[in-house]
Design an enzyme around this catalytic site. Structure first.
Site, PDB file in Angstrom:
ATOM      1  N   ASP A  55      66.077  11.165  41.666  1.00 34.16           N
ATOM      2  CA  ASP A  55      64.390  11.293  40.196  1.00 34.16           C
ATOM      3  C   ASP A  55      63.870  12.003  41.371  1.00 34.16           C
ATOM      4  O   ASP A  55      62.834  11.141  42.484  1.00 34.16           O
ATOM      5  CB  ASP A  55      64.634   9.090  40.293  1.00 34.16           C
ATOM      6  CG  ASP A  55      64.955   8.673  41.478  1.00 34.16           C
ATOM      7  OD1 ASP A  55      65.330   9.172  42.434  1.00 34.16           O
ATOM      8  OD2 ASP A  55      63.832   7.646  41.692  1.00 34.16           O
TER       9      ASP A  55
ATOM     10  N   ASP B 181      63.949  12.787  47.663  1.00 35.47           N
ATOM     11  CA  ASP B 181      66.019  13.341  46.303  1.00 35.47           C
ATOM     12  C   ASP B 181      65.692  14.925  46.590  1.00 35.47           C
ATOM     13  O   ASP B 181      66.664  15.806  46.472  1.00 35.47           O
ATOM     14  CB  ASP B 181      64.909  12.904  45.102  1.00 35.47           C
ATOM     15  CG  ASP B 181      65.185  11.648  44.886  1.00 35.47           C
ATOM     16  OD1 ASP B 181      66.119  11.180  44.079  1.00 35.47           O
ATOM     17  OD2 ASP B 181      64.780  10.927  45.194  1.00 35.47           O
TER      18      ASP B 181
ATOM     19  N   ASN C  20      61.283   7.190  40.931  1.00 35.01           N
ATOM     20  CA  ASN C  20      60.274   7.548  41.331  1.00 35.01           C
ATOM     21  C   ASN C  20      59.200   7.626  40.546  1.00 35.01           C
ATOM     22  O   ASN C  20      57.764   7.418  40.598  1.00 35.01           O
ATOM     23  CB  ASN C  20      60.463   9.018  42.585  1.00 35.01           C
ATOM     24  CG  ASN C  20      61.089   8.725  43.729  1.00 35.01           C
ATOM     25  OD1 ASN C  20      61.480   6.880  44.188  1.00 35.01           O
ATOM     26  ND2 ASN C  20      62.192   8.962  44.250  1.00 35.01           N
TER      27      ASN C  20
ATOM     28  N   THR D  18      71.438   9.224  43.955  1.00 38.97           N
ATOM     29  CA  THR D  18      69.535   8.918  44.387  1.00 38.97           C
ATOM     30  C   THR D  18      68.817   8.890  44.392  1.00 38.97           C
ATOM     31  O   THR D  18      67.328   8.580  44.489  1.00 38.97           O
ATOM     32  CB  THR D  18      69.746   9.852  45.640  1.00 38.97           C
ATOM     33  OG1 THR D  18      69.383  11.054  44.735  1.00 38.97           O
ATOM     34  CG2 THR D  18      70.756  10.592  46.512  1.00 38.97           C
TER      35      THR D  18
ATOM     36  N   PHE E  59      64.416   0.063  46.307  1.00 40.00           N
ATOM     37  CA  PHE E  59      64.105   0.638  45.280  1.00 40.00           C
ATOM     38  C   PHE E  59      64.979   0.555  43.636  1.00 40.00           C
ATOM     39  O   PHE E  59      64.832   0.471  43.215  1.00 40.00           O
ATOM     40  CB  PHE E  59      62.613   1.626  46.045  1.00 40.00           C
ATOM     41  CG  PHE E  59      62.450   1.993  44.357  1.00 40.00           C
ATOM     42  CD1 PHE E  59      61.410   1.871  43.624  1.00 40.00           C
ATOM     43  CD2 PHE E  59      62.841   3.329  43.775  1.00 40.00           C
ATOM     44  CE1 PHE E  59      60.561   2.182  42.471  1.00 40.00           C
ATOM     45  CE2 PHE E  59      62.795   3.705  42.636  1.00 40.00           C
ATOM     46  CZ  PHE E  59      61.028   3.348  41.925  1.00 40.00           C
ATOM     47  N   ASN E  60      65.870   1.956  44.820  1.00 40.28           N
ATOM     48  CA  ASN E  60      66.606   2.073  42.957  1.00 40.28           C
ATOM     49  C   ASN E  60      67.512   1.003  42.670  1.00 40.28           C
ATOM     50  O   ASN E  60      67.971   0.494  41.223  1.00 40.28           O
ATOM     51  CB  ASN E  60      67.761   3.020  43.726  1.00 40.28           C
ATOM     52  CG  ASN E  60      66.706   4.233  44.305  1.00 40.28           C
ATOM     53  OD1 ASN E  60      65.984   4.747  43.780  1.00 40.28           O
ATOM     54  ND2 ASN E  60      67.716   5.151  45.393  1.00 40.28           N
TER      55      ASN E  60
ATOM     56  N   HIS F  83      66.133   8.351  53.484  1.00 42.46           N
ATOM     57  CA  HIS F  83      67.152   8.179  52.029  1.00 42.46           C
ATOM     58  C   HIS F  83      67.961   9.317  52.246  1.00 42.46           C
ATOM     59  O   HIS F  83      69.193   9.594  52.126  1.00 42.46           O
ATOM     60  CB  HIS F  83      66.142   7.457  51.641  1.00 42.46           C
ATOM     61  CG  HIS F  83      65.026   6.264  52.000  1.00 42.46           C
ATOM     62  ND1 HIS F  83      65.129   5.233  53.058  1.00 42.46           N
ATOM     63  CD2 HIS F  83      63.807   6.913  51.728  1.00 42.46           C
ATOM     64  CE1 HIS F  83      63.951   4.406  53.057  1.00 42.46           C
ATOM     65  NE2 HIS F  83      63.048   4.593  52.256  1.00 42.46           N
ATOM     66  N   ASP F  84      67.448   9.925  51.205  1.00 42.78           N
ATOM     67  CA  ASP F  84      68.540  10.729  50.450  1.00 42.78           C
ATOM     68  C   ASP F  84      69.657  11.406  50.574  1.00 42.78           C
ATOM     69  O   ASP F  84      70.207  11.739  50.466  1.00 42.78           O
ATOM     70  CB  ASP F  84      67.515  10.934  48.535  1.00 42.78           C
ATOM     71  CG  ASP F  84      66.857  10.213  47.890  1.00 42.78           C
ATOM     72  OD1 ASP F  84      67.479   8.539  48.141  1.00 42.78           O
ATOM     73  OD2 ASP F  84      66.263  10.398  46.886  1.00 42.78           O
TER      74      ASP F  84
END
Ligand code: BDR
Ligand code: CA
Length: 313
Positions: free
Chosen positions: A11, A16, A40, A125, A166-167, A242-243
């Site tokens: 996303d 990402d 996102n 992700t 979040f995800n 993060h991703d």
């Protein structure tokens, strides 16, 4: 060495975008498709961002598929506070001329799994809506999934609520389906991603490459860092990248510290909706269903990103 066959579900999103750079630039993956999740930003915006990134990095021959517009049962909560109005605010990116495939993400993933001679790893992700739908609609294809290496959740922390990331927060029902599917999972949650920090010196390193991708990666990280420097001073000026962790683990699990744990997802909790409940100390004595990452060799991670970005346009 043979390439690892993967499907990426993302996303974009600044992190990402760097995940895509790592996946494509590493040369270690046979990327069968990029499918898009809303997260996102809306599906339309994350799709547009994915196409721009793929154009930037010269991956215009990759089939890209529309995923779900929203979580299974809930409204979408976008992360414009961190990623901006477009979902990828900051540097100017190329306009794209890529066509989106007519098939939807879930059917496309199923077709790829059916046709594959060997099993395929899925790398999500964003929110897990597309992956949960795939697992529900095509349970007989689980055996064709080698592993799901995902960014999401946390053992001891959250970023949407004190305990929810979040995800997973966005689509907890989907996440619960994924964690209970019986497919091997690697979970790169906030415990590890808050150690996978990118600092200003790393951003300048990306910029110093002088190629289009390096310049864009630096510009994206400049923007992405604003939110974290302001809101999480505990990270000492670093932004959690993060991703790319979900890809980096597949490239070299040796740079991570992990533990096999039983993980489930809270879907109803009054204070804990979307929390990954990770039995880190094995108090339930249940069979682990996930390899949970909680630490990383940050320097090596940045090195992997640098080397991947370096070979891209
Ligand atoms: C996750 O949420 C999104 O904003 C990022 O792209 C990442 O996937 C981190 O919580
Ligand atoms: Ca993401």
């Amino acid at each position: 060495m043979s390439k690892i066959p993967i499907i990426i579900d993302c996303d974009p999103g600044h992190d990402d975008a760097l995940m895509l750079m790592l996946a494509f630039g590493s040369g270690m993956f046979d990327i069968r498709a990029v499918t898009i999740s809303a997260g996102n930003q809306t599906q339309a915006k994350t799709m547009n961002n994915a196409l721009k990134i793929l154009t930037l990095i010269g991956a215009t021959d990759i089939p890209v598929y529309h995923g779900a517009e929203k979580p299974l049962f809930r409204d979408l909560a976008v992360a414009d506070y961190a990623h901006g109005e477009t979902g990828l605010d900051g540097p100017s990116l190329p306009t794209h001329t890529m066509a989106v495939q007519p098939m939807r993400a879930v059917e496309a993933m199923a077709a790829i799994l059916v046709e594959a001679g060997s099993s395929i790893t899925i790398v999500p992700t964003g929110p897990l809506t597309n992956i949960a739908t795939l697992l529900l609609a095509y349970p007989h294809l689980k055996s064709k999934i080698e592993r799901i290496s995902l960014m999401g959740g946390g053992i001891f922390r959250g970023n949407m609520t004190p305990l929810a990331e979040f995800n997973i927060y966005n689509d907890p029902e989907a996440a619960a389906i994924v964690f209970n599917a019986g497919v091997p999972i690697t979970m790169c949650g906030l415990d590890v991603t808050h150690k996978a920090l990118v600092f200003q010196k790393d951003i300048e390193l990306f910029r110093s490459l002088g190629n289009k991708t390096g310049t864009a990666a630096a510009g994206m990280m400049d923007f992405f860092s604003i939110f974290y420097r302001k809101n999480m001073p505990e990270l000492d000026g670093g932004a959690p990248l993060h991703d790319p962790c979900a890809i980096a683990w597949l490239m070299n699990p040796g740079i991570f510290k992990t533990k096999s744990c039983y993980v489930d997802v809270e879907t109803k909790g009054e204070l804990t909706r979307g929390a990954t409940v990770v039995d880190f100390y094995n108090v339930l004595n249940r069979e682990p269903n996930a390899v949970v990452a909680f630490d990383i060799d940050r320097d090596e991670y940045i090195n992997m990103l640098y080397n991947a970005i370096k070979v891209l346009p």
